[in-house]
Enzyme design. Sequence first.
Site, PDB file in Angstrom:
ATOM      1  N   TYR A   1       7.003 -15.960 -12.481  1.00 42.24           N
ATOM      2  CA  TYR A   1       6.629 -15.185 -13.673  1.00 42.24           C
ATOM      3  C   TYR A   1       7.078 -13.725 -13.560  1.00 42.24           C
ATOM      4  CZ  TYR A   1       3.741 -13.261 -17.431  1.00 42.24           C
ATOM      5  OH  TYR A   1       3.302 -12.597 -18.556  1.00 42.24           O
TER       6      TYR A   1
ATOM      7  N   LYS B   1       9.998 -11.507 -15.667  1.00 40.73           N
ATOM      8  CA  LYS B   1       9.705 -10.262 -16.391  1.00 40.73           C
ATOM      9  C   LYS B   1      10.525  -9.080 -15.844  1.00 40.73           C
ATOM     10  CE  LYS B   1       6.775 -12.042 -19.354  1.00 40.73           C
ATOM     11  NZ  LYS B   1       7.067 -12.126 -20.790  1.00 40.73           N
TER      12      LYS B   1
ATOM     13  N   ASN C   1       8.679 -12.494 -28.022  1.00 36.32           N
ATOM     14  CA  ASN C   1       7.350 -12.500 -27.407  1.00 36.32           C
ATOM     15  C   ASN C   1       6.967 -13.836 -26.753  1.00 36.32           C
ATOM     16  OD1 ASN C   1       4.393 -11.590 -27.206  1.00 36.32           O
ATOM     17  ND2 ASN C   1       4.286 -13.430 -28.494  1.00 36.32           N
TER      18      ASN C   1
HETATM   19  P1  NAD Z   1      -0.156 -17.382 -25.538  1.00 38.91           P
HETATM   20  O1  NAD Z   1      -0.082 -18.488 -24.580  1.00 38.91           O
HETATM   21  O2  NAD Z   1      -1.418 -17.107 -26.273  1.00 38.91           O
HETATM   22  O3  NAD Z   1       1.044 -17.480 -26.604  1.00 38.91           O
HETATM   23  C1  NAD Z   1       2.322 -17.842 -26.211  1.00 38.91           C
HETATM   24  C2  NAD Z   1       3.206 -18.005 -27.407  1.00 38.91           C
HETATM   25  O4  NAD Z   1       4.461 -18.482 -26.923  1.00 38.91           O
HETATM   26  C3  NAD Z   1       2.693 -19.024 -28.408  1.00 38.91           C
HETATM   27  O5  NAD Z   1       2.853 -18.532 -29.727  1.00 38.91           O
HETATM   28  C4  NAD Z   1       3.597 -20.243 -28.190  1.00 38.91           C
HETATM   29  O6  NAD Z   1       3.913 -20.921 -29.388  1.00 38.91           O
HETATM   30  C5  NAD Z   1       4.855 -19.622 -27.642  1.00 38.91           C
HETATM   31  N1  NAD Z   1       5.525 -20.582 -26.774  1.00 38.91           N
HETATM   32  C6  NAD Z   1       5.047 -21.136 -25.623  1.00 38.91           C
HETATM   33  N2  NAD Z   1       5.936 -22.027 -25.146  1.00 38.91           N
HETATM   34  C7  NAD Z   1       6.987 -22.042 -26.013  1.00 38.91           C
HETATM   35  C8  NAD Z   1       8.220 -22.742 -26.070  1.00 38.91           C
HETATM   36  N3  NAD Z   1       8.573 -23.627 -25.124  1.00 38.91           N
HETATM   37  N4  NAD Z   1       9.055 -22.498 -27.111  1.00 38.91           N
HETATM   38  C9  NAD Z   1       8.729 -21.612 -28.054  1.00 38.91           C
HETATM   39  N5  NAD Z   1       7.589 -20.901 -28.060  1.00 38.91           N
HETATM   40  C10 NAD Z   1       6.732 -21.118 -27.047  1.00 38.91           C
HETATM   41  O7  NAD Z   1       0.292 -16.115 -24.685  1.00 38.91           O
HETATM   42  P2  NAD Z   1       0.130 -14.531 -24.870  1.00 38.91           P
HETATM   43  O8  NAD Z   1      -0.808 -14.073 -23.840  1.00 38.91           O
HETATM   44  O9  NAD Z   1      -0.071 -14.146 -26.290  1.00 38.91           O
HETATM   45  O10 NAD Z   1       1.592 -14.130 -24.353  1.00 38.91           O
HETATM   46  C11 NAD Z   1       2.592 -13.631 -25.184  1.00 38.91           C
HETATM   47  C12 NAD Z   1       3.566 -12.852 -24.332  1.00 38.91           C
HETATM   48  O11 NAD Z   1       2.862 -11.803 -23.663  1.00 38.91           O
HETATM   49  C13 NAD Z   1       4.243 -13.670 -23.236  1.00 38.91           C
HETATM   50  O12 NAD Z   1       5.594 -13.288 -23.141  1.00 38.91           O
HETATM   51  C14 NAD Z   1       3.496 -13.250 -21.976  1.00 38.91           C
HETATM   52  O13 NAD Z   1       4.282 -13.399 -20.821  1.00 38.91           O
HETATM   53  C15 NAD Z   1       3.187 -11.817 -22.286  1.00 38.91           C
HETATM   54  N6  NAD Z   1       2.078 -11.242 -21.514  1.00 38.91           N
HETATM   55  C16 NAD Z   1       0.807 -11.682 -21.668  1.00 38.91           C
HETATM   56  C17 NAD Z   1      -0.201 -11.091 -20.933  1.00 38.91           C
HETATM   57  C18 NAD Z   1      -1.640 -11.521 -21.059  1.00 38.91           C
HETATM   58  O14 NAD Z   1      -2.455 -11.025 -20.258  1.00 38.91           O
HETATM   59  N7  NAD Z   1      -1.994 -12.368 -22.011  1.00 38.91           N
HETATM   60  C19 NAD Z   1       0.082 -10.063 -20.034  1.00 38.91           C
HETATM   61  C20 NAD Z   1       1.387  -9.639 -19.909  1.00 38.91           C
HETATM   62  C21 NAD Z   1       2.381 -10.237 -20.657  1.00 38.91           C
END
Ligand code: NAD
Length: 245
Positions: free
Chosen positions: A153, A157, A88
Amino acid sequence: MLKNKVAVITGGTRGIGLETVKLFRENRAEVILFGSRKESVDKAIANLKDKGLEVYGYYPDLSNYEDVQKTVNDIAEKHGKIDILVNNAGISANKKIEDTTPEDFAAIMDLNVNAMFHMIKAVVPIMKKQKSGVILNTSSMVSIYGQPSGAGYPTSKFAVNGLTKSLSRELASSGIRVNAVAPGVINTDMVASLPKEMIEPLIKTIPLGRIGEPRDIANAFLFLASDMASYVTGEILSVDGAARS
Ligand code: NAD
C-alpha cells in the site's frame, strides 16, 4: 467555487470519493462519478438524487486502458469538456510481507497506480486541447512514512506522489495543474475494515486528537480543484491532523 466545471471522480460511490462528489456538486460542478460496479454506481446516484444532487455515473474497468479511454472520450463528447479529474479509487493492505502473495501486491499496484496512469493518459489529450485542466490524486500519509505492515500500500502511494510531482512539471506548460492530497486516518469503510489493534494506537498518536472525516479531505480537493489554487501544482497536501506514524 466550481461553477461550469466538469469533474470526473473515480471511487466516487462511497467514502472520500462520495463526499468529494457531494461537495463538488454543491459547488455547482457537473459531476461524473466512477465506481467498480453498476449496482454501486446506480445506488450512489439515486441516494444523491434524493438529496437534490444530480450527478452522472460510469463503471469502466480501470485496469483496462481501452475501456477507460472509451469512457473518458464519451464523457468529453457528452459534457463538452473535462476540467477536473480526481483519481481517488484505491484499495489498502495490511498483511505482513511473508503473507503477501505476488497477486496481492499486483492487485494493489493495478488499482492504486496503473489505473491512475490509465485515467491520466486518457484525460491529458482532452485537457491539452482545452489548454487547461486539474488532475488530483489521492495519496496517503503512508506515502511519507510507510507503515509497519502491508508494504504494497505505501509502495503504491509513493508511486502516486512520483506521478504527481513528475506530471506537474511535464504538464505545467499545457495549463494543467497536478496535485495530490495525502489523507491521514479517515473515517471510511477502508478504515473500518482494518483491525482495531491497528487503528486505536494510531488515533492516540494524532495531535489533533481525532480521526479525520471524509469532508476534511473533500475540502482539500475543492480548494485544489478551484481557481483559488491556480498557482499550486506538484504539491502533496497532507490532511492528517499532524499524524506522524
Ligand atoms: P473506500 O473503500 O470507502 O472507497 C474506495 C472507492 O474505490 C470506492 O468508491 C470503490 O468503488 C472504489 N474501488 C475499489 N476497488 C475498485 C476497483 N477495482 N475499480 C474501481 N473502483 C474501485 O475507501 P476510502 O477510504 O474512501 O479511500 C479512497 C482513497 O483514499 C483511496 O485511494 C485510499 O487509498 C485513500 N486513503 C484513504 C485513507 C483512509 O483512512 N480512509 C487514508 C489515506 C488514503
